[in-house]
Scaffold this active site. Structure first.
Site, mmCIF file in Angstrom:
data_model
loop_
_atom_site.group_PDB
_atom_site.id
_atom_site.type_symbol
_atom_site.label_atom_id
_atom_site.label_comp_id
_atom_site.label_asym_id
_atom_site.label_seq_id
_atom_site.Cartn_x
_atom_site.Cartn_y
_atom_site.Cartn_z
ATOM 1 N N GLU A 1 -2.945 -0.224 0.839
ATOM 2 C CA GLU A 1 -3.715 0.779 1.577
ATOM 3 C C GLU A 1 -3.270 0.856 3.030
ATOM 4 O O GLU A 1 -3.137 1.951 3.596
ATOM 5 C CB GLU A 1 -5.208 0.457 1.488
ATOM 6 N N LYS B 1 0.179 2.569 3.219
ATOM 7 C CA LYS B 1 0.079 4.021 3.009
ATOM 8 C C LYS B 1 -0.350 4.726 4.292
ATOM 9 O O LYS B 1 0.227 5.748 4.678
ATOM 10 C CB LYS B 1 -0.922 4.333 1.891
ATOM 11 N N ASN B 2 -1.365 4.167 4.945
ATOM 12 C CA ASN B 2 -1.859 4.783 6.185
ATOM 13 C C ASN B 2 -0.804 4.769 7.278
ATOM 14 O O ASN B 2 -0.602 5.763 7.983
ATOM 15 C CB ASN B 2 -3.112 4.048 6.667
#
Length: 408
Positions: free
Chosen positions: A243, A246-247
């Protein structure tokens, strides 16, 4: 009909009984030792047939305290029914002694059925929250945030227990011969970092046709990569890192002009005496200070909502559940996930994990008078003076002067 009523009455009595107990948190060390030395399938059965109903009943009690509009949303009603059904199935083993092999086999199969039933709980609950916001706006969002943190933490813990039993004693094999259930006694942190980055980069290149490189930096005295290892659940760590990557990848690509040289993502890993810290640094433009806390609010995302037509591939961002859930995974075993930022430059994210497995205890929600009180008020009243942007401070000076004009 009479049999159905009897079963329903039995379930309600069981619900009232188990809701009065508190969950019994375990440490990673206890789970590991149980899987390698002290545990048997029968003792695992004895523990789970009592512990799972307690954890299910506690979170179901909180679900019943939710605002009526949310409980009536079809998606939330569906999730509630899943929990009721799973509770009843576990309760059917309440009076079994676990000495019969057929009972143990049936119990293991039942746990897998329950796990599969709850596989889409996050997405279904997210749909319910979206429906609620569409109907009623931001009303009850503070209460909902409180509930979702506790609800999803409970879900993580229940799945952890079920996975351990299923992998140790069921027909499903562990992902790696070294693993004890879903626990890796020598979880190689650098390998998980590289794996999460590679998969996030693949997604980024699918959407943007480019992606920043990774620079992995270790600190401290380590003879090899294997020295930076701890007892941990690799899938939990992967979820957090994926996560964050991805950010960061999306932020960097969107912050710099097309065809420009992208700065690398820097990941620092340090294993201390108590904490293992992973620091991810990007130069993706940063986040305003006022928005830092919003990153951990459900349904908040700086990316556009993913299109349903794009269901053939995983979205890079847009749902708003990635960071909140990642922080819960970190906090579940007494760690944390913290984000700091320099607006206009970049963002740093820190993952803190416990090095000592006997200190990595489950952090579990408990339903009691304090938690029940959190659902009683629909409006959170601040006990601080409001910020200038707050509606409470939108009155003009002349209005205030009239309000506080002394009596004559």
């Amino acid at each position: 009909m009479r049999l159905t009523r009897c079963l329903l009455l039995q379930t309600l009595k069981g619900f009232d009984k188990y809701a009065k107990f508190h969950p019994s948190p375990l440490s990673l060390e206890e789970m590991f030792l149980f899987g390698t030395k002290t545990g048997t399938e029968q003792s695992s059965f004895e523990f789970l047939r009592r512990e799972l109903p307690v954890r299910l009943a506690n979170i179901m009690m909180e679900m019943n305290q939710l605002p009526e509009p949310l409980l009536n949303v079809p998606s939330v009603t569906m999730v509630s029914n899943w929990y009721k059904k799973s509770f009843a199935e576990i309760l059917s083993f309440e009076n079994s002694d676990g000495k019969d092999l057929d009972t143990l086999s049936t119990f293991a199969d039942t746990l897998v059925v329950i796990r599969n039933r709850h596989a889409n709980v996050v997405e279904t609950m997210a749909q319910g929250v979206m429906e609620l916001k569409d109907r009623y706006g931001e009303e009850n969002m503070d209460t909902l945030q409180y509930f979702l943190n506790r609800f999803f933490t409970s879900r993580i813990s229940i799945r952890m227990l079920i996975n351990q039993h299923a992998l140790l004693y069921g027909s499903q094999l562990a992902n790696h011969p070294r693993h004890i259930g879903c626990i890796d006694p020598k979880c190689n942190v650098l390998e998980v970092v590289k794996d999460a980055y590679a998969n996030a980069r693949f997604l980024c290149e699918q959407y943007y046709l480019t992606a920043p490189e990774l620079e992995l930096i270790t600190h401290g005295k380590h003879d090899s990569e294997e020295d930076i290892s701890i007892v941990y659940v690799p899938s939990h760590l992967y979820h957090m890192l994926f996560e964050l990557f991805k950010n960061s990848l999306r932020a960097v690509v969107e912050h710099f002009p097309v065809d420009s040289t992208l700065p690398k993502l820097k990941v620092h890993v340090c294993k201390g005496k108590e904490d293992l810290t992973i620091k991810l640094c990007d130069q993706g433009g940063g986040i305003p200070y006022n928005n830092i806390n919003k990153l951990f609010e459900y349904m908040y995302s700086t990316a556009p909502s993913p299109s349903c037509a794009n269901s053939g591939s995983a979205p890079l961002a847009g749902y708003g559940y990635g960071l909140p859930l990642s922080r819960l995974y970190a906090q579940y075993f007494q760690g944390d996930l913290v984000v700091s930022s320099v607006d206009g430059f970049g963002t740093d994210a820190y993952i803190y994990l416990k090095v000592l497995s006997n200190e990595a205890n489950e952090c579990l929600p408990i339903y009691n008078k304090t938690s029940a009180r959190m659902y009683e008020s629909d409006v959170v009243v601040s006990d601080w003076t409001s910020s200038p942007k707050s509606p409470q401070n939108s009155r003009t000076f002349s209005t205030l002067s009239r309000t506080y004009q002394p009596r004559t």
